[in-house]
Write a protein that holds these residues in place. Structure first.
Motif, PDB file in Angstrom:
ATOM      1  N   ALA A 130    -117.147 -65.829  84.622  1.00  0.00           N
ATOM      2  CA  ALA A 130    -117.129 -66.630  83.396  1.00  0.00           C
ATOM      3  C   ALA A 130    -115.724 -66.744  82.823  1.00  0.00           C
ATOM      4  N   HIS A 131    -114.831 -65.810  83.211  1.00  0.00           N
ATOM      5  CA  HIS A 131    -113.476 -65.753  82.668  1.00  0.00           C
ATOM      6  C   HIS A 131    -112.457 -65.821  83.805  1.00  0.00           C
ATOM      7  N   PRO A 132    -111.246 -66.318  83.524  1.00  0.00           N
ATOM      8  CA  PRO A 132    -110.250 -66.437  84.602  1.00  0.00           C
ATOM      9  C   PRO A 132    -109.532 -65.146  84.967  1.00  0.00           C
ATOM     10  N   ASP A 133    -109.574 -64.130  84.108  1.00  0.00           N
ATOM     11  CA  ASP A 133    -108.978 -62.817  84.410  1.00  0.00           C
ATOM     12  C   ASP A 133    -107.501 -62.905  84.794  1.00  0.00           C
ATOM     13  N   ILE A 134    -106.747 -63.695  84.036  1.00  0.00           N
ATOM     14  CA  ILE A 134    -105.305 -63.821  84.291  1.00  0.00           C
ATOM     15  C   ILE A 134    -104.493 -63.336  83.088  1.00  0.00           C
ATOM     16  N   SER A 169    -101.537 -65.923  96.957  1.00  0.00           N
ATOM     17  CA  SER A 169    -100.853 -66.967  96.203  1.00  0.00           C
ATOM     18  C   SER A 169    -101.860 -67.828  95.431  1.00  0.00           C
ATOM     19  N   PRO A 170    -101.441 -68.391  94.298  1.00  0.00           N
ATOM     20  CA  PRO A 170    -102.351 -69.178  93.459  1.00  0.00           C
ATOM     21  C   PRO A 170    -103.011 -70.345  94.181  1.00  0.00           C
ATOM     22  N   ASP A 171    -102.319 -70.947  95.156  1.00  0.00           N
ATOM     23  CA  ASP A 171    -102.898 -72.087  95.854  1.00  0.00           C
ATOM     24  C   ASP A 171    -104.019 -71.680  96.805  1.00  0.00           C
ATOM     25  N   LYS A 172    -104.220 -70.365  96.980  1.00  0.00           N
ATOM     26  CA  LYS A 172    -105.326 -69.873  97.792  1.00  0.00           C
ATOM     27  C   LYS A 172    -106.412 -69.218  96.932  1.00  0.00           C
ATOM     28  N   ILE A 186    -104.391 -68.670  77.690  1.00  0.00           N
ATOM     29  CA  ILE A 186    -104.912 -68.370  79.022  1.00  0.00           C
ATOM     30  C   ILE A 186    -105.168 -69.673  79.783  1.00  0.00           C
ATOM     31  N   LYS A 187    -105.717 -70.673  79.120  1.00  0.00           N
ATOM     32  CA  LYS A 187    -105.938 -71.966  79.764  1.00  0.00           C
ATOM     33  C   LYS A 187    -104.610 -72.592  80.195  1.00  0.00           C
ATOM     34  N   ILE A 188    -103.613 -72.494  79.333  1.00  0.00           N
ATOM     35  CA  ILE A 188    -102.282 -73.025  79.664  1.00  0.00           C
ATOM     36  C   ILE A 188    -101.692 -72.267  80.844  1.00  0.00           C
ATOM     37  N   ARG A 189    -101.855 -70.940  80.849  1.00  0.00           N
ATOM     38  CA  ARG A 189    -101.324 -70.114  81.937  1.00  0.00           C
ATOM     39  C   ARG A 189    -101.972 -70.486  83.269  1.00  0.00           C
ATOM     40  N   GLN A 190    -103.276 -70.710  83.246  1.00  0.00           N
ATOM     41  CA  GLN A 190    -103.957 -71.095  84.479  1.00  0.00           C
ATOM     42  C   GLN A 190    -103.392 -72.405  85.012  1.00  0.00           C
ATOM     43  N   GLN A 191    -103.152 -73.352  84.133  1.00  0.00           N
ATOM     44  CA  GLN A 191    -102.577 -74.633  84.550  1.00  0.00           C
ATOM     45  C   GLN A 191    -101.165 -74.441  85.101  1.00  0.00           C
ATOM     46  N   GLU A 192    -100.399 -73.566  84.469  1.00  0.00           N
ATOM     47  CA  GLU A 192     -99.031 -73.312  84.949  1.00  0.00           C
ATOM     48  C   GLU A 192     -99.044 -72.657  86.325  1.00  0.00           C
ATOM     49  N   TYR A 193     -99.984 -71.757  86.558  1.00  0.00           N
ATOM     50  CA  TYR A 193    -100.101 -71.130  87.877  1.00  0.00           C
ATOM     51  C   TYR A 193    -100.598 -72.120  88.926  1.00  0.00           C
ATOM     52  N   GLY A 194    -101.305 -73.148  88.484  1.00  0.00           N
ATOM     53  CA  GLY A 194    -101.859 -74.126  89.418  1.00  0.00           C
ATOM     54  C   GLY A 194    -103.121 -73.657  90.110  1.00  0.00           C
TER      55      GLY A 194
END
Length: 292
Positions: A130-134, A169-172, A186-194
């Motif tokens: 439910a959460h991105p855990d980043i 890596s984030p792309d995997k 956290i949402k912004i961070r996820q987008q930055e990580y891709g």
């Protein structure tokens, strides 16, 4: 003649990564709530079918007398020691596949990075949660279980990160079932990580978006993390989180089995079980005559 691949069941009852007492008001003793994951891992092992796998348990401390934050991570020193112990077990056993029964979400970090190292990076990670855990050290929430994905990426507390054998890596990485980012950063961070993600609605009818991502992913093997708070609380409350509109049990089972049809699953973690009723029953039984 090829040797048969070995699979071990890793019981990893780590609870120190969570700071969850305030989410469990029905459990009056905060120590019982904090250590709920410890009992949860044992119950998962009891409930899981006997597949003939060798079972190994990571030694996890139950001492709760002094919880300290170091480097922005709650109970970092204990988590560091237990991470090393888990890695020592895996290096000794040298398994090809790992079923991990946790414990909170960070119990995926050591087995997944071990497998990423074993297969020379030829591993994708599907994170069903439910959460991105980043979360990162220094964020407002200091629980390591919320830092599990970033830890798998090698981003986080240096003392712990330096012990991990590899990174993913984030792309995997694909997140499935995300519906609560907790904070806008956290949402912004996820987008930055891709990092790609799919909502529960996007896999409600079928697993096609997951299949498409796997076919495009540059990896032949997959590790799958199943956080039980991805489940819809209207169907079952199996974890700490009770965010509405989650995935049904049948949907999670279907997604994971469909992943197995596309790629070889070499790691499967079931994490974040919080047996609220079992904890309360355990406390009730401890107060009865002849059982004290």
């Amino acid at each position: 003649m090829k040797q048969a691949k070995t699979t071990i069941r890793l019981i990893y009852p780590q609870w120190q990564g969570g700071d969850i007492n305030h989410w469990l008001p029905e459990i009056p003793n905060p120590d019982d709530a904090a250590r709920g994951y410890y009992l949860g891992a044992q119950l998962l092992n009891f409930l899981a079918p006997d597949s003939g796998q060798k079972t190994v348990t990571v030694p996890v401390s139950t001492d709760i007398s002094k919880r300290e934050c170091a480097g922005g991570v709650l109970d970092r020193e204990v988590i560091y020691r237990q991470s090393k112990a888990a890695l020592d077990i895996l290096n000794t056993e040298n398994p090809d596949r790992i079923v991990t029964l946790g414990g909170e979400c960070s119990t995926s970090v050591v087995p997944f990075t071990y497998l990423a190292h074993k297969y020379n990076g030829d591993v994708a990670m599907v994170w069903i949660d439910a959460h991105p855990d980043i979360t990162l050290p220094g964020d407002v929430y200091t629980g390591y279980h919320a830092m599990a994905v970033t830890a798998c990426m090698g981003v986080g507390d240096r003392k712990i990160m330096d012990e991990l054998p590899a990174t993913i890596s984030p792309d995997k990485i694909l997140m499935v079932g995300i519906r609560d980012w907790e904070r806008e950063e956290i949402k912004i961070r996820q987008q930055e990580y891709g990092i790609k993600h799919l909502s529960p609605e996007e896999v409600r009818e079928n697993s096609n978006p997951v299949r498409e991502w796997l076919r495009a992913c540059r990896a032949s093997k997959v590790v799958v993390h199943f956080d039980m708070d991805v489940l819809d609380p209207n169907e079952i409350i199996a974890a700490v989180g009770v965010v509405p509109d989650g995935m049904k049990m049948a949907e999670v089972v279907r997604v994971i089995n469909d992943i197995a049809q596309e790629k070889e699953i070499v790691g499967l973690t079931i994490a974040e079980p919080m047996p609220r009723i079992a904890i309360r029953l355990k406390n009730m039984l401890s107060r009865l005559p002849l059982l004290k």
